[in-house]
Design an enzyme around this catalytic site. Sequence first.
Site, mmCIF file in Angstrom:
data_model
loop_
_atom_site.group_PDB
_atom_site.id
_atom_site.type_symbol
_atom_site.label_atom_id
_atom_site.label_comp_id
_atom_site.label_asym_id
_atom_site.label_seq_id
_atom_site.Cartn_x
_atom_site.Cartn_y
_atom_site.Cartn_z
ATOM 1 N N CYS A 114 36.540 9.743 6.625
ATOM 2 C CA CYS A 114 35.523 8.680 6.590
ATOM 3 C C CYS A 114 34.150 9.166 7.027
ATOM 4 C CB CYS A 114 35.973 7.513 7.457
ATOM 5 S SG CYS A 114 37.532 6.820 6.889
ATOM 6 N N HIS A 254 29.910 3.087 8.817
ATOM 7 C CA HIS A 254 31.141 3.229 8.042
ATOM 8 C C HIS A 254 31.890 1.907 8.095
ATOM 9 C CE1 HIS A 254 34.832 4.471 6.397
ATOM 10 N NE2 HIS A 254 35.488 4.433 7.544
ATOM 11 N N ASN A 284 37.670 -0.505 3.080
ATOM 12 C CA ASN A 284 37.280 0.842 3.506
ATOM 13 C C ASN A 284 37.431 1.806 2.320
ATOM 14 O OD1 ASN A 284 37.021 3.370 4.660
ATOM 15 N ND2 ASN A 284 38.384 2.956 6.393
HETATM 16 N N1 ACO Z 1 49.365 -8.442 8.431
HETATM 17 C C1 ACO Z 1 49.954 -9.142 9.425
HETATM 18 N N2 ACO Z 1 50.308 -8.560 10.600
HETATM 19 C C2 ACO Z 1 50.060 -7.251 10.733
HETATM 20 C C3 ACO Z 1 49.460 -6.483 9.722
HETATM 21 C C4 ACO Z 1 49.123 -7.144 8.535
HETATM 22 N N3 ACO Z 1 48.541 -6.501 7.493
HETATM 23 N N4 ACO Z 1 49.343 -5.223 10.151
HETATM 24 C C5 ACO Z 1 49.835 -5.179 11.392
HETATM 25 N N5 ACO Z 1 50.285 -6.403 11.753
HETATM 26 C C6 ACO Z 1 50.895 -6.815 12.993
HETATM 27 C C7 ACO Z 1 51.479 -5.647 13.744
HETATM 28 O O1 ACO Z 1 52.770 -5.355 13.266
HETATM 29 C C8 ACO Z 1 51.487 -6.189 15.161
HETATM 30 O O2 ACO Z 1 52.604 -7.029 15.307
HETATM 31 P P1 ACO Z 1 53.437 -7.014 16.683
HETATM 32 O O3 ACO Z 1 52.437 -7.413 17.746
HETATM 33 O O4 ACO Z 1 54.493 -8.024 16.412
HETATM 34 O O5 ACO Z 1 53.898 -5.607 16.835
HETATM 35 C C9 ACO Z 1 50.235 -7.054 15.218
HETATM 36 O O6 ACO Z 1 49.894 -7.325 13.858
HETATM 37 C C10 ACO Z 1 49.056 -6.387 15.907
HETATM 38 O O7 ACO Z 1 48.981 -5.057 15.418
HETATM 39 P P2 ACO Z 1 47.863 -4.064 15.898
HETATM 40 O O8 ACO Z 1 48.043 -2.761 15.206
HETATM 41 O O9 ACO Z 1 47.761 -4.092 17.382
HETATM 42 O O10 ACO Z 1 46.573 -4.823 15.331
HETATM 43 P P3 ACO Z 1 45.085 -4.455 15.537
HETATM 44 O O11 ACO Z 1 44.363 -5.599 16.076
HETATM 45 O O12 ACO Z 1 44.929 -3.111 16.204
HETATM 46 O O13 ACO Z 1 44.605 -4.285 14.036
HETATM 47 C C11 ACO Z 1 44.119 -2.540 12.492
HETATM 48 C C12 ACO Z 1 45.200 -3.315 13.203
HETATM 49 C C13 ACO Z 1 43.356 -3.519 11.624
HETATM 50 C C14 ACO Z 1 44.768 -1.483 11.606
HETATM 51 C C15 ACO Z 1 43.176 -1.906 13.508
HETATM 52 O O14 ACO Z 1 43.884 -1.225 14.490
HETATM 53 C C16 ACO Z 1 42.196 -0.952 12.867
HETATM 54 O O15 ACO Z 1 41.345 -1.334 12.102
HETATM 55 N N6 ACO Z 1 42.286 0.320 13.234
HETATM 56 C C17 ACO Z 1 41.379 1.307 12.663
HETATM 57 C C18 ACO Z 1 42.115 1.885 11.514
HETATM 58 C C19 ACO Z 1 41.240 2.380 10.441
HETATM 59 O O16 ACO Z 1 40.204 1.839 10.142
HETATM 60 N N7 ACO Z 1 41.683 3.429 9.797
HETATM 61 C C20 ACO Z 1 41.000 3.893 8.653
HETATM 62 C C21 ACO Z 1 40.527 5.268 8.698
HETATM 63 S S1 ACO Z 1 39.681 5.671 10.140
HETATM 64 C C22 ACO Z 1 38.337 4.831 10.099
HETATM 65 O O17 ACO Z 1 37.878 4.536 9.039
HETATM 66 C C23 ACO Z 1 37.695 4.444 11.346
#
Ligand code: ACO
Length: 344
Positions: A114, A254, A284
């Site tokens: 990214c 980003h 993204n």
């Molecule tokens: N729909 C519904 N529920 C979901 C989903 C979904 N698509 N995905 C995860 N969950 C659930 C999980 O299973 C978890 O359930 P649990 O509590 O029963 O275990 C709950 O939601 C919370 O999960 P978390 O992973 O803690 O959620 P978070 O608030 O961290 O959001 C996310 C997840 C959106 C992926 C976030 O961590 C994020 O954006 N991280 C950055 C990742 C990223 O952008 N990567 C791309 C490349 S790097 C970059 O560009 C920066």
Amino acid sequence: MNRTAAITAVGHFLPEDRLTNADLERMVDTNDEWIRSRTGIRERRILRDPDKATAYMATEAARELLDKRGLGPEDIDLILVATVTPDMVFPATACLVQDALGAQCWGFDIEAACSGFLYALTTGAKFIESGKHERVLVIGADTMSRIIDYTDRTICVLFGDGAGAVLLEPDTEGYGLLDSVEYIDGSGEPFLNMKGGGSLHPATHETVEQRLHYARQEGRQVFKNAVVGMADAAVEIMERGGLTADDVRYLVPHQANLRIIDATARRMGLPEDKVMLNIERYGNTTAATLPLCLHDWEAELKRGDNLVLAAFGGGFTWGASHIRWAYDGADVARSYLGEAVVAQ
Ligand code: ACO
């Protein structure tokens, strides 16, 4: 004055097909409310044609840019393509773009996930600053849909496909890329990677069975690091340039997660209207997010505007840069797209 590298044109390509949150609700156990509140995304673009991939989108973005600037492929000296989804392991996507454009130049790919576009911008600028080249094409392009597991709800809601391109040309009046900071930290590898198809895990039946040909991440770890890395780099670039929040016209962040962007803007002391945001529409798009923002906001940009670009991605990789914008975007939009579009 020093010779700097100014962005003098912007181009883009987005596939027509949209993947909405409602579509994803039918594919995995997720819902629109969760996706919007946790990420800020409503829909993404998907390149469905199996005969087309990253080089195609990159070439289309480059063609639009050349058309807008009134240049031909023969005017390009160097092509840099930032991507983690090259058409193939080799040749580089830059080679495929050069051939498709009919350019006579050299080029190479930059793989920094990214942060790829930010790194490519810094790299391209060096060839202008040094006097080696007059016109460098910097492209960020990714076909993320080809490496996403659409049965994994923790990742498939995040990504989309697209490409953006900028042209760098010399400036001696103080415009263009004025400063940048870049970082890597390979200890982030376990949290965001795609292990299959490389020299450590070449593609085999086993790697496919283990789904190693898909990107995987530990979202929470990536999130924690991204919030700190992107904000730290953006604040650092402001401090190095003596920029206050009032001096910054736009943060160009980003587009990974609305909450990461909000945290960065807060640390910089910027109000919402100074933040470029299109994550809602495209998700993204990895290396394409920054040039797609520049494209979408081009008509708003004025000569002299200070932009802070900031990114964080797989590796980990991150950084920020300070650009003093070199032209009135409204003039370009007016001549290229017509008065009606500018007035909207
Ligand atoms: N729909 C519904 N529920 C979901 C989903 C979904 N698509 N995905 C995860 N969950 C659930 C999980 O299973 C978890 O359930 P649990 O509590 O029963 O275990 C709950 O939601 C919370 O999960 P978390 O992973 O803690 O959620 P978070 O608030 O961290 O959001 C996310 C997840 C959106 C992926 C976030 O961590 C994020 O954006 N991280 C950055 C990742 C990223 O952008 N990567 C791309 C490349 S790097 C970059 O560009 C920066």
